[in-house]
Design a protein around this motif. Structure first.
Motif, short mmCIF file in Angstrom:
data_model
loop_
_atom_site.label_atom_id
_atom_site.label_comp_id
_atom_site.label_asym_id
_atom_site.label_seq_id
_atom_site.Cartn_x
_atom_site.Cartn_y
_atom_site.Cartn_z
N ASN A 93 4.29 3.22 2.31
CA ASN A 93 3.28 3.70 1.06
C ASN A 93 2.97 2.35 0.48
OD1 ASN A 93 2.89 6.32 1.94
ND2 ASN A 93 4.45 7.08 0.73
N ARG A 94 4.15 1.55 -0.10
CA ARG A 94 4.08 0.46 -0.78
C ARG A 94 3.41 -0.58 -0.31
NH1 ARG A 94 10.19 -0.91 -2.10
NH2 ARG A 94 10.12 0.49 -0.16
N MET A 95 3.45 -0.72 1.06
CA MET A 95 2.61 -1.47 2.00
C MET A 95 1.20 -1.35 1.99
SD MET A 95 1.57 -2.86 5.36
CE MET A 95 1.04 -1.11 5.68
N SER A 96 1.09 -0.03 2.03
CA SER A 96 -0.38 0.52 2.10
C SER A 96 -1.16 0.37 0.86
CB SER A 96 -0.36 2.15 2.19
OG SER A 96 -1.57 2.48 2.19
N LEU A 97 -0.34 0.49 -0.40
CA LEU A 97 -1.04 0.11 -1.81
C LEU A 97 -1.41 -1.28 -1.82
CD1 LEU A 97 0.76 2.61 -4.06
CD2 LEU A 97 -1.51 2.43 -3.43
N SER A 98 -0.50 -2.31 -1.30
CA SER A 98 -0.58 -3.53 -1.56
C SER A 98 -1.50 -4.10 -0.62
CB SER A 98 0.60 -4.36 -1.58
OG SER A 98 1.33 -4.32 -0.48
N PHE A 99 -1.90 -3.53 0.63
CA PHE A 99 -2.75 -3.74 1.63
C PHE A 99 -4.31 -3.45 1.23
CE2 PHE A 99 -5.39 -2.49 5.13
CZ PHE A 99 -5.51 -3.53 5.86
N THR A 100 -4.33 -2.16 0.55
CA THR A 100 -5.64 -1.53 0.20
C THR A 100 -6.35 -2.10 -0.77
OG1 THR A 100 -4.79 0.68 0.80
CG2 THR A 100 -6.82 0.81 -0.70
N LEU A 101 -5.63 -2.79 -1.85
CA LEU A 101 -6.37 -3.35 -2.99
C LEU A 101 -7.01 -4.58 -2.77
CD1 LEU A 101 -3.61 -2.44 -5.71
CD2 LEU A 101 -5.87 -1.37 -5.25
N PRO A 102 -6.38 -5.47 -1.88
CA PRO A 102 -7.03 -6.44 -1.73
C PRO A 102 -8.06 -6.22 -0.65
CG PRO A 102 -4.59 -7.25 -1.26
CD PRO A 102 -4.86 -5.51 -1.71
N MET A 103 -7.88 -5.51 0.44
CA MET A 103 -9.06 -5.03 1.19
C MET A 103 -10.19 -4.69 0.58
SD MET A 103 -9.76 -5.03 4.44
CE MET A 103 -7.89 -5.33 5.37
N GLN A 104 -9.92 -3.72 -0.32
CA GLN A 104 -11.14 -3.60 -1.37
C GLN A 104 -11.93 -4.40 -1.89
OE1 GLN A 104 -9.60 -0.89 -4.10
NE2 GLN A 104 -9.35 0.85 -2.74
N LYS A 105 -11.52 -5.63 -1.91
CA LYS A 105 -12.06 -6.89 -2.69
C LYS A 105 -12.90 -7.57 -1.26
CE LYS A 105 -8.62 -8.27 -5.54
NZ LYS A 105 -7.38 -9.24 -5.83
N LEU A 106 -12.32 -7.33 0.01
CA LEU A 106 -13.25 -8.03 0.95
C LEU A 106 -14.53 -6.84 1.45
CD1 LEU A 106 -10.25 -8.82 3.59
CD2 LEU A 106 -11.80 -10.34 2.28
N SER A 113 -5.44 -11.05 6.78
CA SER A 113 -4.24 -11.68 7.19
C SER A 113 -4.49 -13.60 6.85
CB SER A 113 -3.84 -11.60 8.73
OG SER A 113 -4.95 -12.15 9.39
N ARG A 114 -5.96 -13.70 6.57
CA ARG A 114 -5.82 -15.21 6.08
C ARG A 114 -6.01 -15.49 4.79
NH1 ARG A 114 -10.91 -14.91 10.15
NH2 ARG A 114 -9.80 -15.09 12.12
N SER A 115 -6.23 -14.15 4.20
CA SER A 115 -6.46 -14.36 2.60
C SER A 115 -5.05 -14.78 1.95
CB SER A 115 -6.75 -12.85 2.05
OG SER A 115 -5.54 -12.06 1.96
N ALA A 116 -5.30 -15.28 0.66
CA ALA A 116 -4.15 -15.65 -0.29
C ALA A 116 -3.44 -14.48 -0.65
CB ALA A 116 -4.59 -16.44 -1.62
N ASP A 117 -3.90 -13.30 -0.75
CA ASP A 117 -2.95 -12.13 -1.04
C ASP A 117 -1.83 -12.00 0.00
OD1 ASP A 117 -4.20 -11.15 -3.53
OD2 ASP A 117 -5.97 -10.33 -2.26
N PHE A 118 -2.26 -12.22 1.37
CA PHE A 118 -1.29 -12.01 2.41
C PHE A 118 -0.49 -13.30 2.67
CE2 PHE A 118 0.12 -12.69 6.90
CZ PHE A 118 0.58 -11.19 6.99
N THR A 119 -1.13 -14.37 2.63
CA THR A 119 -0.26 -15.77 2.73
C THR A 119 0.83 -16.06 1.82
OG1 THR A 119 -1.98 -17.26 1.88
CG2 THR A 119 -2.30 -16.87 4.40
N SER A 120 0.39 -15.66 0.36
CA SER A 120 1.36 -15.90 -0.64
C SER A 120 2.70 -14.81 -0.42
CB SER A 120 0.79 -15.72 -1.88
OG SER A 120 0.15 -14.35 -2.19
N LYS A 121 2.81 -14.01 0.26
CA LYS A 121 3.67 -13.13 0.50
C LYS A 121 5.07 -13.74 1.10
CE LYS A 121 1.07 -8.81 0.10
NZ LYS A 121 0.96 -8.75 -1.37
#
Length: 84
Positions: A7-20, A39-47
């Protein structure tokens, strides 16, 4: 515990995905395209590496099952019950 992590992963995935997903054209893209973009975005690579590893595991599973579906289809009310 796995559900809480998902669920936590889902939320942190959903918000940046909405930007795309900004344009109608992107709604016609398959989910696999959006997963690759995320997976190429800064939201992902900064984790942290640990988080990225967990995300990759989930994203690969999601892509294997739903990757060829368009975002438009996934967001349609008729399809929503299939993802619960």
């Amino acid at each position: 515990m796995k559900v809480d992590h998902f669920n936590r992963m889902s939320l942190s995935f959903t918000l940046p995905m909405q930007k795309l997903v900004k344009h109608k054209q992107e709604r016609r893209c398959p989910l696999s395209y959006l997963i690759k973009e995320y997976s190429r975005s800064a939201d992902f690579t900064s984790k942290s590496d640990k988080i990225k590893h967990a995300y990759i595991r989930f994203l690969t599973e999601i892509e294997d099952i739903f990757g060829d579906l368009t975002l438009k289809y996934i967001q349609s009310p008729r399809a929503r019950g299939k993802f619960k």
